[in-house]
Enzyme design. Structure first.
Site, mmCIF file in Angstrom:
data_model
loop_
_atom_site.group_PDB
_atom_site.id
_atom_site.type_symbol
_atom_site.label_atom_id
_atom_site.label_comp_id
_atom_site.label_asym_id
_atom_site.label_seq_id
_atom_site.Cartn_x
_atom_site.Cartn_y
_atom_site.Cartn_z
ATOM 1 N N PHE A 1 11.059 2.991 -2.387
ATOM 2 C CA PHE A 1 11.136 4.077 -3.371
ATOM 3 C C PHE A 1 9.725 4.561 -3.670
ATOM 4 C CE2 PHE A 1 11.088 5.384 -7.874
ATOM 5 C CZ PHE A 1 12.071 6.364 -7.855
ATOM 6 N N HIS B 1 3.900 2.566 2.042
ATOM 7 C CA HIS B 1 3.788 2.378 0.590
ATOM 8 C C HIS B 1 4.454 1.075 0.153
ATOM 9 C CE1 HIS B 1 2.714 6.585 0.823
ATOM 10 N NE2 HIS B 1 2.258 6.484 -0.402
#
Length: 173
Positions: A124, A72
């Site tokens: 995150f 990600h």
């Protein structure tokens, strides 16, 4: 729903390679999740398809889970600026206004991304489609205090939420 969204019957009829080609994007740059879920066919609902994919994610070895998390991008990070995000991540970050940050907001996201990565060695992750810029920043601050194992677990839970929304966009019941 995109015009090319498939029905569950169409999804269930796909061979493994076509299934992965069609749904491999659901878990960011990690088509192995779709490949692992294919054996659970036929899926009676979109929720069952999602459950099979999430089960594959949770059953994966820890290092593979970490690789999924690391696939990600940072929120409002270098990949976004360089236009290197997947189409899905681009839309998702835009939905929370992360493509329209003020210089001060951008500086805060950069600061938090860097601190978070330094602590956990992965980006995150949050289901931005469920948040605003302000709530994302508040979650950043709260979650940086988590233990590494708790945060890995939280990140995988957020990935499961992202995957559910992506499946909702890609598969018709």
């Amino acid at each position: 729903m995109p015009p090319d969204a498939l029905t569950l019957d169409e999804i269930n009829a796909l061979g493994r390679d076509a299934f992965v080609a069609r749904l491999g994007f659901v878990f960011e740059r990690s088509p192995w999740v779709a490949a692992a879920a294919w054996d659970a066919r036929p899926f009676r609902s979109r929720a069952a398809l999602h459950a099979a994919m999430v089960a594959a994610m949770w059953a994966a070895p820890r290092e593979q889970q970490l690789a999924l998390i690391r696939a990600h991008p940072d929120l409002a990070g270098k990949a976004a600026i360089a236009k290197e995000l997947t189409a899905e991540s681009t839309r998702e970050q835009a939905s929370a206004g992360l493509d329209r940050l003020t210089p001060a907001e951008f500086a805060r996201f950069t600061e938090l991304n860097d601190a978070y990565r330094a602590r956990f060695a992965f980006p995150f992750i949050i289901c931005v489609r469920e948040h605003t810029k302000a709530s994302i920043l508040a979650n950043f601050v709260e979650r940086i205090a988590h233990s590494p194992d708790d945060e890995r677990h939280t990140a995988l839970g957020e990935i499961a939420k992202i995957a559910a929304l992506r499946l909702n966009d890609a598969v018709r019941e």
